[in-house]
Design a protein around this motif. Structure first.
Motif, PDB file in Angstrom:
ATOM      1  N   TRP A 148       0.918  -0.831  -0.340  1.00 15.71           N
ATOM      2  CA  TRP A 148      -0.142  -0.035   0.343  1.00 15.71           C
ATOM      3  C   TRP A 148       0.942   0.815   0.137  1.00 15.71           C
ATOM      4  CZ3 TRP A 148      -0.487   3.814   3.962  1.00 15.71           C
ATOM      5  CH2 TRP A 148      -1.156   5.234   2.962  1.00 15.71           C
ATOM      6  N   GLN A 149       1.425   1.189   0.892  1.00 15.95           N
ATOM      7  CA  GLN A 149       2.618   2.546   0.625  1.00 15.95           C
ATOM      8  C   GLN A 149       2.847   2.872  -0.594  1.00 15.95           C
ATOM      9  OE1 GLN A 149       6.336   2.579   1.157  1.00 15.95           O
ATOM     10  NE2 GLN A 149       6.231   4.860   1.004  1.00 15.95           N
ATOM     11  N   MET A 150       3.919   1.574  -0.862  1.00 17.81           N
ATOM     12  CA  MET A 150       4.711   1.220  -1.950  1.00 17.81           C
ATOM     13  C   MET A 150       3.705   2.198  -3.584  1.00 17.81           C
ATOM     14  SD  MET A 150       7.979   1.026  -1.686  1.00 17.81           S
ATOM     15  CE  MET A 150       9.100   0.919  -3.000  1.00 17.81           C
ATOM     16  N   GLY A 151       2.785   1.766  -3.125  1.00 12.30           N
ATOM     17  CA  GLY A 151       1.597   2.393  -4.406  1.00 12.30           C
ATOM     18  C   GLY A 151       0.808   3.660  -3.943  1.00 12.30           C
ATOM     19  N   SER A 152       1.003   4.403  -2.925  1.00 10.39           N
ATOM     20  CA  SER A 152       0.365   5.826  -2.636  1.00 10.39           C
ATOM     21  C   SER A 152       1.397   6.488  -2.067  1.00 10.39           C
ATOM     22  CB  SER A 152      -0.263   4.714  -0.818  1.00 10.39           C
ATOM     23  OG  SER A 152      -1.128   3.568  -0.699  1.00 10.39           O
ATOM     24  N   ALA A 153       2.630   6.407  -1.918  1.00  4.71           N
ATOM     25  CA  ALA A 153       3.692   7.276  -1.283  1.00  4.71           C
ATOM     26  C   ALA A 153       3.822   8.653  -2.494  1.00  4.71           C
ATOM     27  CB  ALA A 153       4.690   6.511  -0.612  1.00  4.71           C
ATOM     28  N   PRO A 154       3.659   7.711  -3.988  1.00  9.70           N
ATOM     29  CA  PRO A 154       4.049   8.297  -5.260  1.00  9.70           C
ATOM     30  C   PRO A 154       2.754   9.694  -5.198  1.00  9.70           C
ATOM     31  CG  PRO A 154       4.079   5.992  -5.961  1.00  9.70           C
ATOM     32  CD  PRO A 154       3.845   6.207  -4.534  1.00  9.70           C
ATOM     33  N   VAL A 188      -7.347   6.700   5.919  1.00 10.21           N
ATOM     34  CA  VAL A 188      -7.383   5.251   5.723  1.00 10.21           C
ATOM     35  C   VAL A 188      -6.508   4.449   6.567  1.00 10.21           C
ATOM     36  CG1 VAL A 188      -6.437   3.756   4.335  1.00 10.21           C
ATOM     37  CG2 VAL A 188      -7.841   4.778   3.405  1.00 10.21           C
ATOM     38  N   LEU A 189      -5.196   5.697   6.842  1.00  7.65           N
ATOM     39  CA  LEU A 189      -4.165   5.478   7.970  1.00  7.65           C
ATOM     40  C   LEU A 189      -5.360   5.290   9.659  1.00  7.65           C
ATOM     41  CD1 LEU A 189      -1.056   6.095   7.001  1.00  7.65           C
ATOM     42  CD2 LEU A 189      -1.835   4.043   7.309  1.00  7.65           C
ATOM     43  N   ASN A 190      -5.239   6.312   9.350  1.00  6.26           N
ATOM     44  CA  ASN A 190      -5.868   6.520  11.141  1.00  6.26           C
ATOM     45  C   ASN A 190      -7.479   5.613  11.474  1.00  6.26           C
ATOM     46  OD1 ASN A 190      -6.005   8.922  12.560  1.00  6.26           O
ATOM     47  ND2 ASN A 190      -8.199   8.934  12.742  1.00  6.26           N
ATOM     48  N   ARG A 191      -7.539   5.686  10.338  1.00  4.47           N
ATOM     49  CA  ARG A 191      -9.106   4.382  10.469  1.00  4.47           C
ATOM     50  C   ARG A 191      -8.288   3.455  11.409  1.00  4.47           C
ATOM     51  NH1 ARG A 191     -14.215   5.235   8.345  1.00  4.47           N
ATOM     52  NH2 ARG A 191     -14.312   7.897   7.467  1.00  4.47           N
ATOM     53  N   HIS A 192      -7.353   2.742  10.251  1.00  2.51           N
ATOM     54  CA  HIS A 192      -7.351   1.185  10.534  1.00  2.51           C
ATOM     55  C   HIS A 192      -5.997   1.284  11.548  1.00  2.51           C
ATOM     56  CE1 HIS A 192      -5.167  -2.563  10.060  1.00  2.51           C
ATOM     57  NE2 HIS A 192      -3.351  -1.312  10.343  1.00  2.51           N
ATOM     58  N   LEU A 193      -5.394   2.133  11.944  1.00  4.62           N
ATOM     59  CA  LEU A 193      -4.863   2.896  13.386  1.00  4.62           C
ATOM     60  C   LEU A 193      -5.821   2.897  14.725  1.00  4.62           C
ATOM     61  CD1 LEU A 193      -1.539   4.441  11.936  1.00  4.62           C
ATOM     62  CD2 LEU A 193      -1.431   2.117  12.799  1.00  4.62           C
ATOM     63  N   ALA A 194      -6.712   3.258  14.685  1.00  5.18           N
ATOM     64  CA  ALA A 194      -7.399   3.601  16.040  1.00  5.18           C
ATOM     65  C   ALA A 194      -7.569   1.803  16.062  1.00  5.18           C
ATOM     66  CB  ALA A 194      -8.702   3.560  15.840  1.00  5.18           C
ATOM     67  N   GLU A 195      -7.654   1.367  15.394  1.00  6.53           N
ATOM     68  CA  GLU A 195      -8.290   0.027  15.854  1.00  6.53           C
ATOM     69  C   GLU A 195      -6.799  -1.698  16.070  1.00  6.53           C
ATOM     70  OE1 GLU A 195     -11.155  -1.844  13.448  1.00  6.53           O
ATOM     71  OE2 GLU A 195     -12.569  -0.298  14.017  1.00  6.53           O
ATOM     72  N   ASN A 196      -5.807  -0.653  15.501  1.00 10.58           N
ATOM     73  CA  ASN A 196      -3.914  -1.447  15.798  1.00 10.58           C
ATOM     74  C   ASN A 196      -3.229  -0.794  16.230  1.00 10.58           C
ATOM     75  OD1 ASN A 196      -5.117  -4.232  13.827  1.00 10.58           O
ATOM     76  ND2 ASN A 196      -6.200  -2.157  12.690  1.00 10.58           N
ATOM     77  N   MET A 209       7.549   0.785   9.479  1.00 14.07           N
ATOM     78  CA  MET A 209       9.158   1.057   9.037  1.00 14.07           C
ATOM     79  C   MET A 209       9.271   1.985   7.493  1.00 14.07           C
ATOM     80  SD  MET A 209      11.961  -1.781   9.936  1.00 14.07           S
ATOM     81  CE  MET A 209      11.670  -3.210  11.436  1.00 14.07           C
ATOM     82  N   ALA A 210       8.387   1.300   6.662  1.00 11.70           N
ATOM     83  CA  ALA A 210       7.949   2.026   4.646  1.00 11.70           C
ATOM     84  C   ALA A 210       7.338   2.446   5.414  1.00 11.70           C
ATOM     85  CB  ALA A 210       7.416   0.971   4.288  1.00 11.70           C
ATOM     86  N   ILE A 211       6.401   2.913   6.171  1.00 11.72           N
ATOM     87  CA  ILE A 211       5.490   3.899   5.960  1.00 11.72           C
ATOM     88  C   ILE A 211       5.191   5.165   7.309  1.00 11.72           C
ATOM     89  CG2 ILE A 211       2.426   4.640   6.712  1.00 11.72           C
ATOM     90  CD1 ILE A 211       1.833   1.310   6.425  1.00 11.72           C
ATOM     91  N   TRP A 212       6.281   5.023   8.687  1.00  7.28           N
ATOM     92  CA  TRP A 212       6.773   6.335   9.289  1.00  7.28           C
ATOM     93  C   TRP A 212       7.281   7.167   8.550  1.00  7.28           C
ATOM     94  CZ3 TRP A 212      11.037   8.542  11.212  1.00  7.28           C
ATOM     95  CH2 TRP A 212      10.444   9.247  12.387  1.00  7.28           C
TER      96      TRP A 212
END
Length: 287
Positions: A148-154, A188-196, A209-212
């Motif tokens: 996801w990070q590799m596809g989104s960061a561009p 997307v990240l905020n919703r995921h990290l609300a539960e993880n 490490m990739a996303i941070w």
């Protein structure tokens, strides 16, 4: 939307080296080297050629985390590649990475070249058996978020970052388009990290490490000076995660390596020994 002159594309596109932008002097529509120069090599098993951008920081965090976990064979030399001066187009660099992007890594124990940051993270994780969950479901979740990070960061860097911070003049349409997409990604990240706790659940992994370095930096308002513009305070769960990951000692060290901006005490242009963090940061060298 403010009225703008419409661009009419020509029938055949040609490169205009004077088209502007912060990186116009190194952009070109062809691959291959521009000059002959061999890459230096140090004494450690792993040779890294990089710069302290988000993609480079992913790898130095991983290497510092491996060393902190006791994997002594992860010792590395980190050589500075100044992309503003075109170091990535040397013959030695192109031999390791034909795409001329940072970072690239050479494992001298096997003679293996590894380019693309996610490939480097996976290579190191597989080599040392670390920072990827063993359980199949959790491992798959880590891979989901890594890619996801590799596809989104561009969209975040090449899209929003370019038009908001680096383009020769501000253009409403692309800034609006990419700001919308970056805010959607942050949600997307905020919703995921609300539960993880971490990206793959309770276990810290290469996905974090990739996303941070990209989205953690955005959440903390240090990327593109866009904190207010993107209302990053809205993403409280991303901020919580960014603070927790950023507090790790290996992450603090990793983000210093090959860094050429910010406070001199945060810049370790090259790293060839663990003691360099205490003796060779720019404040020490300048002092």
């Amino acid at each position: 939307m403010a009225e703008q002159n419409e661009y009419v594309p020509p029938k055949v596109w040609t490169w205009d080296a004077e088209s502007g932008g912060r990186f116009a002097n190194i952009n070109r529509p062809i691959a291959g080297p521009t000059h002959d120069k061999e890459l230096p090599k140090g004494k450690h098993p792993i040779q890294l050629y990089s710069l302290g951008t988000p993609n480079g920081v992913k790898v130095t965090i991983m290497l510092e985390e491996l060393l902190a976990a006791g994997y002594s064979d992860a010792e590395y030399d980190a050589w500075l590649i100044n992309i503003g001066e075109g170091d990535q187009f040397s013959s030695g660099y192109v031999e390791l990475n034909p795409n001329s992007k940072i970072p690239v890594m050479l494992d001298t124990t096997t003679g293996t070249r590894v380019f693309e940051s996610a490939s480097i993270l996976l290579y190191l994780a597989n080599k040392f058996g670390a920072f990827v969950p063993e359980e199949h479901g959790a491992k798959t979740e880590a891979m989901n978020w890594l890619f996801w990070q590799m596809g989104s960061a561009p969209y975040l860097g090449g899209g929003f970052g370019h038009f908001y911070a680096y383009a020769p003049f501000k253009m409403e349409y692309p800034i609006n388009r990419f700001a919308m997409e970056v805010k959607r990604q942050m949600d997307v990240l905020n919703r995921h990290l609300a539960e993880n706790k971490f990206m793959a659940g309770d276990e810290y992994s290469i996905a974090d490490m990739a996303i941070w370095p990209w989205y953690g930096a955005m959440a903390k308002g240090v990327l593109y000076d866009a904190k207010e513009f993107l209302s990053v305070h809205e993403y409280e769960h991303v901020i919580r995660w960014a603070d927790e990951v950023g507090a790790r000692p290996a992450v603090k060290r990793g983000r210093m390596v090959n860094r050429t901006f910010g406070e001199p005490s945060s810049q370790l242009h090259e790293r060839h020994d663990a003691s360099d963090f205490d003796t060779k940061t720019q404040d020490k060298l300048q002092g």
